[in-house]
Scaffold this motif. Sequence first.
Motif, short mmCIF file in Angstrom:
data_model
loop_
_atom_site.label_atom_id
_atom_site.label_comp_id
_atom_site.label_asym_id
_atom_site.label_seq_id
_atom_site.Cartn_x
_atom_site.Cartn_y
_atom_site.Cartn_z
N LEU A 144 0.84 -1.19 0.00
CA LEU A 144 0.00 0.00 0.00
C LEU A 144 0.88 1.24 0.00
O LEU A 144 2.00 1.23 0.51
N THR A 202 1.23 -4.50 4.13
CA THR A 202 0.07 -4.41 5.02
C THR A 202 0.39 -4.95 6.42
O THR A 202 -0.24 -4.54 7.38
N ASN A 244 -4.39 -8.54 4.83
CA ASN A 244 -4.55 -8.21 3.42
C ASN A 244 -5.60 -9.09 2.74
O ASN A 244 -5.73 -9.06 1.53
#
Length: 316
Positions: A172, A186, A193
């Motif tokens: 991300l 994550t 995730n």
Amino acid sequence: WQGNVISVAYGGTGTSTFQANSLVYASADNTISQILPGPNGYALVMVGGKPTWSSTTPGTAHPLLSSYHTDTSTSTPVRGDLIVYTPSNIWGRLPVGNNGYILFSDGLDPVWKSTAFITELGTIATGTWQADPIAIAYGGTGATTAAEARTNLDLDEIYEFGINSTGTAGYLWQSDGSGRGRWVSTSSLGIANTYNPALFIGTTTALYDGNFATSSLIGYQAANYICNYEYPGSHFCHTYEIFITIEKGDISNWSGSAWIAEGPPGYTSNSNDCNGWTSNDSTMLGAFWAFDSNGGGMGWLTNCSIVKPLACCKAP
């Protein structure tokens, strides 16, 4: 005359032997001498006051563009002139150009031209640019700083929200608070995730009418507490979770029925989860699911005075 050699004092030479092609000169007062012929191409020059054959002849000082040269013009040189070969096939002078002009070739002759005549593209391999900023119209940014360049090129907002690197699959983008950011996994954010929806795991042993309550909780909160007490980690099932269980879970042992949370009414009646599971009034309606191993069953509404177990769901 066949007498003695006539001396210089009487108009003679004082000698009777001379070599062909030699030169006669006075080597001293009243003394006649000869200079033997020199090598081919040599010149007679004065050395120490005496004529002597020499392979080179000292030149006479004269202007470069003078009548001494048959292949030059005779114009007067001026400071800054250049020597060029003219269309007349002679060497001539090219007067110095105007201030700031460059020497430019027109394909035949060198000429002075302004820098506006520089139209050819090339490669500048080394050097440091210290002139004015290059305008946008000429391929520059018109700026001297990165921030000014982004503004001039209307890239300031792209810089604030743009991603400037390639991330790893599944990562991300996390802002750094100053207009840029970084890619992070994550796992570093404390979130999973993947999404694992809760599935139906069973019904409560006790039966309840539409008024759910414990010693301190009522309604949906009481329902969640009751399920969690009997099936730790579980909660009161939503209609959506029943459908997900039919899609992904094991329904081979499904039977019976139990209350489920449907939420807003499906039509203009008091089908409002028994007033949010706080009423056992028979004029109110609540949703329940009739479990069936053949297809999954179906959802129903019934009045809130009916008693049923609660359907409990838990995430895998």
